[in-house]
Write an enzyme that holds these catalytic residues in place. Structure first.
Site, PDB file in Angstrom:
ATOM      1  N   LYS A  19       0.843  -1.203   0.000  1.00 44.58           N
ATOM      2  CA  LYS A  19       0.000   0.000   0.000  1.00 44.58           C
ATOM      3  C   LYS A  19       0.879   1.254   0.000  1.00 44.58           C
ATOM      4  O   LYS A  19       2.009   1.215   0.475  1.00 44.58           O
ATOM      5  CB  LYS A  19      -0.873   0.016   1.266  1.00 44.58           C
ATOM      6  CG  LYS A  19      -2.007  -0.981   1.272  1.00 44.58           C
ATOM      7  CD  LYS A  19      -2.830  -0.840   2.542  1.00 44.58           C
ATOM      8  CE  LYS A  19      -3.960  -1.862   2.573  1.00 44.58           C
ATOM      9  NZ  LYS A  19      -4.977  -1.659   1.539  1.00 44.58           N
ATOM     10  N   ARG A  29     -10.449 -11.456   1.838  1.00 47.71           N
ATOM     11  CA  ARG A  29     -11.278 -12.524   1.275  1.00 47.71           C
ATOM     12  C   ARG A  29     -10.565 -13.876   1.374  1.00 47.71           C
ATOM     13  O   ARG A  29     -11.204 -14.917   1.428  1.00 47.71           O
ATOM     14  CB  ARG A  29     -11.656 -12.162  -0.160  1.00 47.71           C
ATOM     15  CG  ARG A  29     -10.486 -11.982  -1.085  1.00 47.71           C
ATOM     16  CD  ARG A  29     -10.843 -11.206  -2.353  1.00 47.71           C
ATOM     17  NE  ARG A  29     -10.898  -9.765  -2.130  1.00 47.71           N
ATOM     18  CZ  ARG A  29     -11.188  -8.870  -3.068  1.00 47.71           C
ATOM     19  NH1 ARG A  29     -11.497  -9.271  -4.284  1.00 47.71           N
ATOM     20  NH2 ARG A  29     -11.203  -7.584  -2.792  1.00 47.71           N
TER      21      ARG A  29
END
Ligand code: BES
Ligand code: MN
Ligand code: ZN
Length: 484
Positions: A263, A337
Site C-alpha cells: 500500500k 477474502r
C-alpha cells in the site's frame, strides 16, 4: 462506566446529590411545583434559553437543587436526532472537567428508544482510549444515572443498551490498539478472556492445526510475517445442542501492509483497524454474555498480519483453499477474502442457521457508502432484511448491495479456479462474489464495514460498529425462535 436506572419523582430527583444534572426538555414542558420546574419556567420566561432544539444553558450551583451543576438541553419536540445531538452536546460540555457522577433526566418520560439513545450516545461521547498513553487521565466520568418517573418498563431496553455499550467499548479498545499491541496472539488472549463468562467457550488454533485443516488461503496471507497466525473459535451456548447456531466470522488482519502488492505510505497506519470485523465479533460475544439469551452463537476469527518478507506470497501464486478450490492471488492486498474464505468453509461444520461475516474488506465500499452505512451482501432476503432492521433499531445502519452473477466475470483466470481480484469497478461487489463461492451450504450475509468501523482525521478511532447491529440481530433471533 457504571450505569444505573432509577425511578424518582421530579421533586425527589432534585434532592439527589450528583455532580452534574443533565436535564433534557421539550417544547411540551409543563412546570410542576418542584424546584427544578420553577427554575426551568423562570429560565424560559426570561428567554435565557429559547424554546427550541439545540439550546443549552449551563448553571453552577442552582438554587434549591442538590446537584453541583445543572445543564439544561433543549431537544425541541424530542425527536431521536435531536435527543442524540443533545446528549452528545451535554457530554462534550462536561468532558474537560470530567465530573465523576452525571445524572440524566428527561422532562417527558423517556420512551424505550430514548433510553437506548441516552445510554449509547452518552457512552460513545464519553469514551476515551488510554491503553498506550502514559499520562494519567486523572478523573473520568465513572457513573451515569438515568432517572425515569415511576415507569420502570424501560428496564429491559436499558439493560440491552448497557450490554451493547460494553460490547462496543471492547470492540473500540481492540480496534484502537496499535498493531504491536494487538497481535494475533493477543487477540486470541482477548477471546480466551471472554470464556470467563457463563456459557462461553473459546478454542484457539495455531499454524500446525490450520495447516492440517488445509486452510491454504489463510496460510498464504500469514506467510510473510514472523507473527504466528491464530484461528479463534468462540461459542456461546444458550440453547439446546440441537438448536442451529448463528455463526459470526470476523476478519482479523491485525495489520494490512498490502503485502508484496504494498500500500502507499499515507494513512497506512489506519490498517491497524483491519481487524475491526474480529473486534466486532468479540464485542458481540461480550454483549451476549451479559444478556444470556436462549440462542447458540459461534464466532470465528482468522487472525494474522499481512506483511512483506522473503516468505511472502507473491502476485500470481496459486494456493488451495480449505474448500478445495484453487485461488490465483493476483493482488496480495486483497487478503481479507483469502482469510475469510477458509473460515467460511470451516463454518459448515456447525450446520449454521445463518453465517454473517464482518470485514473491513474494500476501499470500494468506502467510496460507495461512505461512513454512514455498512454494505450488506446476502444470498437470503430474509437475513438481509433482518440485518437492515437491526441496523435501524440499533442506529448502526447498513444498506443492501447486489450480488448479480455478472459481477463475477472478472474473477475468471486461466491458472486457477478463481482469481482473488477483478478490476476496480464494483470492487466491493466483486469481493463479495468471491466470498459467495464458499457459502453454498447455509444462508449467508457479508457486512463490509470498511467505511464504518473507524473514523479518520482528528477524531481518528474505532467506532465499535457494527456491534450494536449484531446484538439487535441476535436478540431478534432469540425472540423469533420462541414464537416457533
Ligand atoms: N483492508 C483493505 C480494505 C480497506 C482499504 C479498508 C482502505 C478501509 C480503507 C483490504 O484488505 C484491501 O486492501 N482491499 C483492496 C482490494 C483490492 C486490492 C482489490 C482495496 O480495497 O483496495
Ligand atoms: Mn488489503
Ligand atoms: Zn485488509
Amino acid at each position: 462506566m457504571n450505569f444505573e436506572l432509577k425511578a424518582l419523582s421530579q421533586d425527589a430527583m432534585g434532592r439527589q446529590k450528583t455532580d452534574v444534572l443533565l436535564v433534557f426538555l421539550t417544547t411540551a414542558f409543563k412546570p410542576g411545583k418542584d424546584a427544578l420546574s420553577k427554575l426551568i419556567a423562570g429560565v424560559l420566561k426570561s428567554e435565557d434559553l429559547a424554546n427550541v432544539a439545540g439550546q443549552v444553558l449551563d448553571i453552577h450551583r442552582p438554587n434549591g437543587l442538590a446537584c453541583s451543576r445543572l445543564v439544561l438541553l433543549h431537544t425541541g419536540d424530542g425527536v431521536q436526532a435531536d435527543v442524540r445531538k443533545a446528549v452528545a452536546a451535554g457530554v462534550a460540555l462536561l468532558k474537560p472537567s470530567k465530573p465523576a457522577h452525571v445524572t440524566l433526566f428527561f422532562t417527558e418520560n423517556p420512551t424505550a428508544q430514548t433510553v437506548r439513545v441516552a445510554v449509547t450516545v452518552f457512552a460513545d461521547s464519553s469514551y476515551a482510549y488510554t491503553t498506550t498513553k502514559t499520562k494519567a487521565e486523572g478523573r473520568s466520568i465513572s457513573r451515569m444515572t438515568l432517572v425515569v418517573g415511576s415507569d420502570m418498563s424501560v428496564k429491559s431496553d436499558f439493560d440491552r443498551a448497557v450490554a451493547a455499550v460494553n460490547g462496543i467499548e471492547l470492540a473500540k479498545e481492540w480496534g484502537n490498539r496499535p498493531a504491536n499491541h494487538a497481535t494475533p496472539r493477543q487477540l486470541a488472549e482477548a477471546a480466551r478472556g471472554l470464556a470467563k463468562f457463563s456459557r462461553i467457550k473459546c478454542q484457539v488454533l495455531g499454524p500446525k492445526e490450520v495447516a492440517k485443516l488445509g486452510m491454504g488461503a489463510f496460510e498464504a496471507v500469514a506467510m510473510g510475517s514472523d507473527e504466528p497466525l491464530r484461528f479463534i473459535v468462540l461459542s456461546y451456548n444458550g440453547a439446546a445442542k440441537s438448536s442451529r447456531p448463528t455463526v459470526l466470522v470476523g476478519k482479523g488482519i491485525t495489520f494490512d501492509s498490502g503485502g508484496i502488492s504494498i500500500k502507499p505510505a499515507p494513512e497506512m497506519d489506519e490498517m491497524k483497524f483491519d481487524m475491526c470485523g474480529a473486534a466486532s465479533v468479540l464485542g458481540a460475544f461480550r454483549a451476549v454474555a451479559e444478556l444470556q439469551p436462549d440462542i447458540n452463537v459461534v464466532g470465528l476469527i482468522p487472525a494474522c498480519e499481512n506483511l512483506l518478507s522473503g516468505r511472502s506470497v507473491k502476485p500470481g501464486d496459486v494456493v488451495t483453499s480449505m474448500s478445495g478450490q484453487t485461488i490465483e492471488i493476483l493482488n496480495t492486498d486483497a487478503e481479507g477474502r483469502l482469510v475469510l474464505c477458509d473460515a467460511l468453509t470451516y463454518a459448515e461444520r456447525f450446520k449454521p442457521r445463518a453465517v454473517i461475516d464482518i470485514a473491513t474488506l474494500t476501499g470500494a465500499c468506502v467510496i460507495a457508502l461512505g461512513g454512514v452505512r455498512s454494505g450488506v451482501f446476502s444470498t437470503d432476503d430474509e437475513l438481509s432484511g433482518a440485518l437492515v432492521r437491526a441496523g435501524v433499531s440499533a442506529h448502526d445502519l447498513c444498506w443492501p448491495m447486489p450480488l448479480d452473477d455478472d459481477y463475477a466475470e472478472g474473477l475468471k483466470t486461466n491458472f486457477a479456479d478463481v482469481a482473488n481480484v477483478a478490476g476496480r469497478p464494483g470492487g466491493a461487489i466483486t469481493a463479495a462474489k468471491f466470498l459467495q463461492r464458499f457459502v453454498s451450504k447455509y444462508p449467508w450475509a457479508h457486512l463490509d464495514i470498511a467505511g464504518t468501523a473507524w473514523r479518520s482525521g482528528a477524531a481518528k478511532g474505532a467506532t465499535g460498529r457494527p456491534v450494536g447491529l449484531l446484538l439487535d440481530y441476535l436478540m431478534a433471533t432469540a425472540l423469533s425462535g420462541k414464537k416457533e
